[in-house]
Design a protein around this motif. Structure first.
Motif, PDB file in Angstrom:
ATOM      1  N   ASP A 109       0.894  -1.182  -0.140  1.00 50.51           N
ATOM      2  CA  ASP A 109       0.143   0.002   0.110  1.00 50.51           C
ATOM      3  C   ASP A 109       0.879   1.168   0.065  1.00 50.51           C
ATOM      4  O   ASP A 109       0.841   2.297   0.722  1.00 50.51           O
ATOM      5  N   PRO A 110       1.778   1.483  -1.059  1.00 53.70           N
ATOM      6  CA  PRO A 110       2.735   2.442  -1.085  1.00 53.70           C
ATOM      7  C   PRO A 110       1.849   3.867  -1.289  1.00 53.70           C
ATOM      8  O   PRO A 110       1.158   3.968  -2.033  1.00 53.70           O
ATOM      9  N   ARG A 111       2.405   4.724  -0.551  1.00 51.41           N
ATOM     10  CA  ARG A 111       1.783   6.139  -0.584  1.00 51.41           C
ATOM     11  C   ARG A 111       2.748   7.407  -0.774  1.00 51.41           C
ATOM     12  O   ARG A 111       3.530   7.090   0.211  1.00 51.41           O
ATOM     13  N   LEU A 112       2.664   8.250  -1.568  1.00 53.30           N
ATOM     14  CA  LEU A 112       3.666   9.368  -1.612  1.00 53.30           C
ATOM     15  C   LEU A 112       2.630  10.493  -0.954  1.00 53.30           C
ATOM     16  O   LEU A 112       1.602  10.765  -1.274  1.00 53.30           O
ATOM     17  N   VAL A 113       3.379  11.120   0.359  1.00 48.22           N
ATOM     18  CA  VAL A 113       3.158  12.254   0.577  1.00 48.22           C
ATOM     19  C   VAL A 113       3.961  13.104   1.086  1.00 48.22           C
ATOM     20  O   VAL A 113       5.261  12.882   0.942  1.00 48.22           O
ATOM     21  N   SER A 114       3.696  14.457   1.398  1.00 51.96           N
ATOM     22  CA  SER A 114       4.897  15.272   1.676  1.00 51.96           C
ATOM     23  C   SER A 114       5.510  14.774   3.103  1.00 51.96           C
ATOM     24  O   SER A 114       4.892  14.070   3.932  1.00 51.96           O
ATOM     25  N   LYS A 115       6.429  15.590   3.312  1.00 55.01           N
ATOM     26  CA  LYS A 115       7.356  15.079   4.663  1.00 55.01           C
ATOM     27  C   LYS A 115       6.527  15.407   5.674  1.00 55.01           C
ATOM     28  O   LYS A 115       6.417  14.848   6.873  1.00 55.01           O
ATOM     29  N   ALA A 116       5.918  16.812   5.587  1.00 53.19           N
ATOM     30  CA  ALA A 116       5.148  17.215   6.744  1.00 53.19           C
ATOM     31  C   ALA A 116       3.952  16.243   6.973  1.00 53.19           C
ATOM     32  O   ALA A 116       3.528  16.044   8.403  1.00 53.19           O
ATOM     33  N   GLU A 117       3.246  15.632   5.976  1.00 51.60           N
ATOM     34  CA  GLU A 117       2.053  14.887   6.254  1.00 51.60           C
ATOM     35  C   GLU A 117       2.564  13.711   6.868  1.00 51.60           C
ATOM     36  O   GLU A 117       1.697  12.921   7.726  1.00 51.60           O
ATOM     37  N   ALA A 118       3.762  12.913   6.763  1.00 51.06           N
ATOM     38  CA  ALA A 118       4.330  12.010   7.093  1.00 51.06           C
ATOM     39  C   ALA A 118       4.651  11.837   8.632  1.00 51.06           C
ATOM     40  O   ALA A 118       4.644  10.836   9.428  1.00 51.06           O
ATOM     41  N   GLU A 119       5.301  13.002   8.897  1.00 53.59           N
ATOM     42  CA  GLU A 119       5.743  13.174  10.122  1.00 53.59           C
ATOM     43  C   GLU A 119       4.839  12.947  11.414  1.00 53.59           C
ATOM     44  O   GLU A 119       5.263  12.184  12.449  1.00 53.59           O
TER      45      GLU A 119
END
Length: 126
Positions: free
Chosen positions: A91-101
């Motif tokens: 289930d790979p998802r690309l998100v911003s660094k801030a969203e993943a933090e």
């Protein structure tokens, strides 16, 4: 900050073998095993891998055109090797660094201080 592609070539030959050797004890270093989208060959890429409650977040430093990113997104699955554990992920998802933090549960300070700011790949343990 995006790292120049020339640095990627150097890292592939010099830094990556060292990171694979040190990955057993460094707090964030692990390897991501993925399958080439064109070749079908298995690859192991040393990366800074941060734990989340249900998987991992990996900061992307060489841009979204990096082969490992494309391979994981195309294949939808991979395997994380970190601290003696092997975990199937998907289930790979690309998100911003801030969203993943907020998802990161270990080494949060290292995550915040890490210079890669372009994006993060979030993977869920299978």
């Amino acid at each position: 900050m995006r790292v120049p592609r020339a640095v990627a070539a150097f890292n592939r030959r010099v830094t990556n073998p060292l990171a694979m050797a040190l990955g057993g004890w460094a707090p964030t270093i692990g390897t991501l095993e993925h399958v080439g989208r064109k070749s079908g060959k298995r690859y192991r890429t040393p990366l800074n891998i941060f734990d989340t409650a249900d998987g991992y977040a990996i900061l992307i430093g060489y841009g979204l055109e990096s082969s490992w990113v494309k391979n994981v997104m195309a294949g939808g699955r991979a395997t994380v090797h970190k601290h003696g554990k092997t975990v199937a992920v998907g289930d790979p998802r690309l998100v911003s660094k801030a969203e993943a933090e907020p998802l990161v549960t270990s080494a949060r300070l290292l995550y915040r201080l890490h210079p890669y700011n372009e994006a993060a790949l979030v993977l869920t343990a299978s």
